[in-house]
Scaffold this motif. Structure first.
Motif, PDB file in Angstrom:
ATOM      1  N   LEU A   1     -56.582 -18.437  -0.048  1.00  0.00           N
ATOM      2  CA  LEU A   1     -56.691 -17.771   0.211  1.00  0.00           C
ATOM      3  C   LEU A   1     -58.471 -17.809   0.036  1.00  0.00           C
ATOM      4  N   SER A   2     -58.703 -18.418  -1.590  1.00  0.00           N
ATOM      5  CA  SER A   2     -60.008 -18.652  -1.850  1.00  0.00           C
ATOM      6  C   SER A   2     -60.356 -19.474  -1.019  1.00  0.00           C
ATOM      7  N   VAL A   3     -59.587 -20.520  -0.571  1.00  0.00           N
ATOM      8  CA  VAL A   3     -60.242 -22.419  -0.719  1.00  0.00           C
ATOM      9  C   VAL A   3     -60.935 -21.863   0.819  1.00  0.00           C
ATOM     10  N   ASP A   4     -61.724 -22.764   0.935  1.00  0.00           N
ATOM     11  CA  ASP A   4     -62.904 -22.434   2.092  1.00  0.00           C
ATOM     12  C   ASP A   4     -62.241 -23.492   3.155  1.00  0.00           C
ATOM     13  N   GLY A   5     -62.366 -22.846   3.911  1.00  0.00           N
ATOM     14  CA  GLY A   5     -61.609 -23.128   5.098  1.00  0.00           C
ATOM     15  C   GLY A   5     -60.078 -22.587   5.424  1.00  0.00           C
ATOM     16  N   VAL A   6     -60.109 -21.241   4.451  1.00  0.00           N
ATOM     17  CA  VAL A   6     -58.223 -21.401   4.677  1.00  0.00           C
ATOM     18  C   VAL A   6     -58.598 -20.191   5.518  1.00  0.00           C
ATOM     19  N   ARG A   7     -57.846 -19.977   6.560  1.00  0.00           N
ATOM     20  CA  ARG A   7     -57.719 -18.652   7.135  1.00  0.00           C
ATOM     21  C   ARG A   7     -56.743 -17.275   6.909  1.00  0.00           C
ATOM     22  N   SER A   8     -55.139 -18.557   6.659  1.00  0.00           N
ATOM     23  CA  SER A   8     -54.453 -17.633   6.155  1.00  0.00           C
ATOM     24  C   SER A   8     -52.888 -18.358   5.940  1.00  0.00           C
ATOM     25  N   VAL A   9     -52.221 -17.785   5.067  1.00  0.00           N
ATOM     26  CA  VAL A   9     -50.547 -17.635   4.334  1.00  0.00           C
ATOM     27  C   VAL A   9     -49.626 -17.240   5.231  1.00  0.00           C
ATOM     28  N   LEU A  10     -48.993 -18.342   5.305  1.00  0.00           N
ATOM     29  CA  LEU A  10     -47.685 -17.750   5.689  1.00  0.00           C
ATOM     30  C   LEU A  10     -46.458 -18.115   4.976  1.00  0.00           C
ATOM     31  N   ALA A  11     -45.551 -16.872   4.629  1.00  0.00           N
ATOM     32  CA  ALA A  11     -44.118 -17.293   4.268  1.00  0.00           C
ATOM     33  C   ALA A  11     -43.521 -17.710   5.725  1.00  0.00           C
ATOM     34  N   THR A  12     -43.214 -18.754   5.405  1.00  0.00           N
ATOM     35  CA  THR A  12     -42.460 -20.305   7.088  1.00  0.00           C
ATOM     36  C   THR A  12     -40.297 -19.787   6.130  1.00  0.00           C
ATOM     37  N   ARG A  13     -40.217 -20.130   4.643  1.00  0.00           N
ATOM     38  CA  ARG A  13     -39.004 -20.262   4.547  1.00  0.00           C
ATOM     39  C   ARG A  13     -38.483 -19.957   2.911  1.00  0.00           C
ATOM     40  N   ARG A  14     -37.066 -18.760   3.320  1.00  0.00           N
ATOM     41  CA  ARG A  14     -37.463 -18.861   2.423  1.00  0.00           C
ATOM     42  C   ARG A  14     -36.114 -18.447   1.829  1.00  0.00           C
ATOM     43  N   SER A  15     -35.934 -19.762   1.190  1.00  0.00           N
ATOM     44  CA  SER A  15     -34.235 -20.447   0.560  1.00  0.00           C
ATOM     45  C   SER A  15     -33.816 -20.685  -0.694  1.00  0.00           C
ATOM     46  N   LEU A  16     -32.107 -21.086  -0.727  1.00  0.00           N
ATOM     47  CA  LEU A  16     -32.434 -21.590  -2.172  1.00  0.00           C
ATOM     48  C   LEU A  16     -30.694 -22.930  -1.668  1.00  0.00           C
ATOM     49  N   HIS A  17     -31.206 -23.532  -2.885  1.00  0.00           N
ATOM     50  CA  HIS A  17     -30.759 -25.042  -3.023  1.00  0.00           C
ATOM     51  C   HIS A  17     -28.761 -24.750  -2.724  1.00  0.00           C
ATOM     52  N   GLY A  18     -27.881 -24.168  -1.950  1.00  0.00           N
ATOM     53  CA  GLY A  18     -26.601 -24.143  -2.399  1.00  0.00           C
ATOM     54  C   GLY A  18     -25.358 -25.537  -1.626  1.00  0.00           C
ATOM     55  N   LYS A  19     -24.270 -25.542  -2.774  1.00  0.00           N
ATOM     56  CA  LYS A  19     -23.583 -26.260  -2.431  1.00  0.00           C
ATOM     57  C   LYS A  19     -21.775 -25.250  -1.558  1.00  0.00           C
TER      58      LYS A  19
ATOM     59  N   GLY B   1     -20.515 -30.335   0.416  1.00  0.00           N
ATOM     60  CA  GLY B   1     -21.437 -31.102   0.628  1.00  0.00           C
ATOM     61  C   GLY B   1     -22.577 -30.525  -0.431  1.00  0.00           C
ATOM     62  N   ALA B   2     -23.610 -30.740  -0.066  1.00  0.00           N
ATOM     63  CA  ALA B   2     -24.324 -29.832  -0.966  1.00  0.00           C
ATOM     64  C   ALA B   2     -26.063 -29.654   0.123  1.00  0.00           C
ATOM     65  N   GLY B   3     -27.032 -28.374   0.499  1.00  0.00           N
ATOM     66  CA  GLY B   3     -28.238 -28.797   1.082  1.00  0.00           C
ATOM     67  C   GLY B   3     -28.927 -27.283   1.147  1.00  0.00           C
ATOM     68  N   MET B   4     -29.902 -27.050   1.453  1.00  0.00           N
ATOM     69  CA  MET B   4     -31.185 -25.594   1.833  1.00  0.00           C
ATOM     70  C   MET B   4     -30.466 -24.904   2.459  1.00  0.00           C
ATOM     71  N   CYS B   5     -30.103 -23.848   2.229  1.00  0.00           N
ATOM     72  CA  CYS B   5     -29.407 -22.776   2.559  1.00  0.00           C
ATOM     73  C   CYS B   5     -30.416 -21.276   2.925  1.00  0.00           C
ATOM     74  N   ASP B   6     -31.018 -20.993   4.144  1.00  0.00           N
ATOM     75  CA  ASP B   6     -32.118 -20.837   4.045  1.00  0.00           C
ATOM     76  C   ASP B   6     -31.795 -19.671   4.565  1.00  0.00           C
ATOM     77  N   MET B   7     -32.527 -18.693   4.487  1.00  0.00           N
ATOM     78  CA  MET B   7     -31.698 -16.719   4.662  1.00  0.00           C
ATOM     79  C   MET B   7     -32.903 -16.523   6.589  1.00  0.00           C
ATOM     80  N   LEU B   8     -31.962 -15.855   7.071  1.00  0.00           N
ATOM     81  CA  LEU B   8     -32.589 -14.970   8.250  1.00  0.00           C
ATOM     82  C   LEU B   8     -33.542 -14.464   8.293  1.00  0.00           C
TER      83      LEU B   8
END
Length: 790
Positions: free
Chosen positions: A477-495, A503-510
């Motif tokens: 937020l201290s960077v000139d021009g940045v307005r906001s920071v949004l947490a868009t993904r909460r995730s872990l790698h799953g098998k 299979g394997a891939g990212m498991c996102d939180m609902l």
């Protein structure tokens, strides 16, 4: 076939055909050009899928079918001794580190067997692999871009966190995609690997290649590898899906058939028109041959022999250009057998095209009687519906010339408009599927993303203190021009696995923020109702044996494995939210927050990706500031909208640029037809035009008459392009929009620039040909032109 009671006239027919060919050089040139163009398009369209398929097969041939992960050096040594494996490669990925000079270095260790297995992605082109701790093998890109061009035996300086100092170059590598990713590959020795502070003795990967891979199927190899994993107590084995997909995948010839059909149709229209004009111009000659005893069959043989001779001449350069173009674009995809088959099929297709094209002209030539030939003067066509008491003017005479031979006019308009319709459709698709709109799907909130990018498992990074914390948020937020920071993904790698597949891939939180979007992407089943229910992406459905909603799988989000129920399936394309050009870490699963907390109560924050919302006018300062922040954290990565736009532009230029080139080549058929018609009109109407000039028609009026006729061709070709092309473009763009934008239909945009250039070329070419025709006629006197006998 010559019957016993017939005279063998082959020699006479051959001589007459040879003389006819020698007398019509312009027609010969036009036919050869049309055949060569069709042969080029068909052959080029045939060798492209062949080359791509061959490249894919070369990438997986004699490489590996399975990879054992989480093994140590003793496990790899044991696998190397097994008789069923022809090759076992040892590999260790240390991770990517940022250099103070601005580039990234991906450090790996691999043995010689692994280097051979990975030769399509990383190849040792000079020297040897490192053996001592102070030795390294680096890529050509590293040496050319960030060093002084050191050679084998010289030293290079590395200034990353784990590897800092002077190292002796023992080998030079060639690696794919380094410049685009701004990441250099460096191979270190096993000694240097063991001294690395983050070295895990059980972090090796073993890539295995079976001895008799051609005789074994995917199921047999998979079952055997799982037995070996169970025998040695190895944690996981994954099969190389690309190997089984590319090794036996049939070549897709559907686009080839489409282009071939267009090329054959265009060639048919043009060649038929050319031979009809030729036959009409020589109708008196055929009548004279009939008068001295030539049969209709012999006339047919003369015309057919001419067409076959011209076909053979045109096929050769067309095939050579088509095969050469494919070889130039995909030199690694050359295959003698497939290229030879493509050339053979091209020759057969072109021979068939020419044979069909000349059927009508041959029939006209054979059916002419001597009496009809004497009465029919050259340049005299059947006039349809002539009006009496028509007021004559240069314009009306030009329109009348356009209506003289309706079949010829229709063929010219059809051949000209075909390329325009293709150009309109392709250009409309390009505007619909714009790189900016495609890239924006991955960046709905801001132009930048900061995400976890570490070789360590996400749960270990988060448990040790998630770097996506409040302190980092304040820095951003201290960077000139940045307005906001949004947490868009909460995730872990799953098998995840079933009793037969895994299979394997990212498991996102609902979460409350993404629930509505996920629910909109649901294609079957229901949303999870408890902590042991998950959603699976449709792109992983087949990997688990076409599993359906309601079935159970084993899921691991770390070391602990639990049984969960697939409550529903979601459309993976609608929920693509990964990072990097290929978005490999897009969500494969969605699970409730309770499941994350039950499996990892030690983690306080599951944040995996943040979107950075910034002011567009300060993009340079924002990007430089974010890069500086990310460079100070070894387990963070930066993804930008601009990078995705460039990647999409590259993809679009390859796919749609080639399609636009094809449409322009199809348009050339119409150009060939138009030039031939214009020149034929000049020859057949030379006497007629001279008579008109002798009774008072000025040169200016003659030019106006020719321009009016040419403008009719251009106008109706443009009209046909719009009438046919716009509805087709709208329908196709709707389907492309649905597939590209997750079911959303974007408004249709007409390609004014491309079609404006098409109209400009079309009318300009007509104008130039009309003026050139008149100027050429002025070089002869009226007396010479009137007495000219075709």
């Amino acid at each position: 076939m010559i019957w016993p009671f017939e005279n063998d006239t082959d020699a006479i027919v051959k001589k007459l055909a040879k003389k006819s060919l020698a007398s019509e050089k312009r027609r010969n040139l036009m036919v050869v050009a049309a055949v060569a163009l069709a042969a080029f398009l068909i052959c080029f369209a045939a060798v492209i899928p062949v080359s791509i398929a061959q490249i894919q097969r070369n990438q997986v041939a004699d490489t590996y079918e399975a990879v054992f992960t989480g093994v140590d050096a003793s496990d790899t040594a044991a696998l190397k001794k097994r008789p069923e494996f022809a090759r076992v490669g040892e590999y260790y990925l240390l991770g990517e580190e940022h250099s103070r000079q601005g580039y990234n270095v991906s450090y790996v260790y691999c043995d010689s067997e692994m280097m051979y297995i990975a030769r399509s992605q990383m190849e040792l082109i000079k020297g040897r692999l490192p053996e001592l701790a102070n030795e390294v093998a680096v890529s050509e890109y590293f040496l050319s871009a960030y060093d002084t061009g050191a050679e084998i035996g010289e030293t290079v300086r590395l200034d990353t966190e784990s590897f800092h100092g002077d190292y002796t170059v023992t080998g030079i590598l060639e690696s794919e995609g380094e410049q685009e990713a701004n990441t250099c590959v460096a191979v270190v020795s096993k000694t240097a690997l063991a001294q690395h502070p983050g070295f895990d003795p059980s972090g090796y990967r073993a890539y295995v290649h079976f001895q008799n891979d051609r005789q074994l199927g995917e199921e047999t190899m998979t079952a055997h590898c799982r037995e070996i994993a169970a025998q040695y107590g190895l944690p996981h084995v994954a099969m190389n899906s690309n190997y089984f997909a590319y090794h036996s995948r049939p070549i897709d010839f559907v686009p080839t058939f489409g282009i071939a059909a267009l090329a054959l149709f265009g060639g048919y229209v043009v060649i038929q028109s050319i031979f009809r004009i030729s036959v009409h111009d020589k109708i008196q000659s055929y009548g004279q041959l009939r008068t001295i005893g030539a049969t209709a069959k012999q006339i047919r043989r003369i015309v057919k022999r001419e067409s076959r001779r011209l076909c053979c001449i045109g096929i050769l350069p067309g095939v050579l250009l088509g095969a050469g173009g494919g070889l130039l674009l995909f030199p690694k995809g050359f295959h003698v057998g497939w290229y030879g088959l493509a050339a053979l099929l091209t020759a057969v297709a072109c021979w068939f095209m020419v044979s069909i094209s000349v059927l009508r002209p041959v029939k006209i030539a054979a059916n002419i009687s001597p009496l009809q030939a004497v009465r029919l003067s050259v340049g005299q066509e059947t006039v349809h519906g002539r009006e009496k008491h028509r007021k004559l003017s240069p314009l009306s005479m030009g329109f009348a010339n356009f209506q003289r031979d309706r079949k010829r006019s229709v063929s010219i308009v059809a051949s000209l408009s075909l390329g325009g319709i293709l150009l309109l459709v392709v250009s409309s698709i390009v505007l619909t599927r714009s790189p900016g709109q495609i890239a924006r799907l991955l960046f709905p909130d801001g132009d930048y993303k900061i995400y976890l990018s570490s070789e360590q498992p996400e749960e270990e990074v988060m448990a040790a203190g998630n770097p996506l914390n409040e302190e980092l948020r304040k820095q951003i937020l201290s960077v000139d021009g940045v307005r906001s920071v949004l947490a868009t993904r909460r995730s872990l790698h799953g098998k995840f696995r079933t009793s037969a597949d895994d299979g394997a891939g990212m498991c996102d939180m609902l979460t409350d923020e993404n629930r509505l979007d996920v629910e909109a992407a649901l294609v079957s089943g229901i949303m999870p109702e408890d902590s042991r229910s998950v959603l699976l992406g449709t792109n992983y459905q087949k990997a688990l044996g076409d599993i359906e909603a309601g079935e159970d799988i084993w899921l691991s989000l770390g070391r602990e494995t639990v049984t969960v129920t697939i409550s529903g399936l979601f459309d993976a394309e609608k929920m693509a939210n990964g990072h990097g050009a290929l978005t490999m870490d897009s969500a494969a699963l969605f699970a409730p927050e309770e499941l994350f907390l039950d499996l990892h109560p030690e983690i306080d924050s599951f944040d995996y990706s943040w979107s950075i919302v910034s002011a567009p006018e300060k993009s340079e300062s924002v990007e430089s500031g974010l890069k500086e922040i990310v460079s100070g954290h070894s387990n963070l990565g930066l993804d930008t909208l601009a990078a995705h736009i460039e990647y999409e532009k590259m993809q679009s230029s390859i796919i749609f640029g080639s399609m636009q080139a094809v449409s322009c080549l199809i348009f050339l058929f119409g150009v060939v037809n138009l030039i031939n018609t214009t020149l034929s009109n000049q020859m057949s109407r030379k006497r007629e035009s001279s008579i008109l000039r002798s009774i008072g028609l000025t040169g200016k009026q003659l030019c106006q008459m020719n321009i009016a006729e040419g403008m009719c061709y251009a106008f109706f070709a443009a009209l046909a392009t719009v009438i046919v092309g716009v509805p087709v473009s709208v329908v196709i763009c709707m389907e492309v929009s649905k597939k590209s934008f997750a079911g959303k239909i974007v408004p249709y945009r007409f390609p004014f620039l491309e079609m404006g250039l098409f109209i400009l070329v079309l009318f300009g070419m007509e104008l130039i040909l009309s003026v050139w025709t008149v100027r050429r006629q002025k070089k002869q006197s009226l007396a010479e032109q009137i007495s000219f006998n075709i």
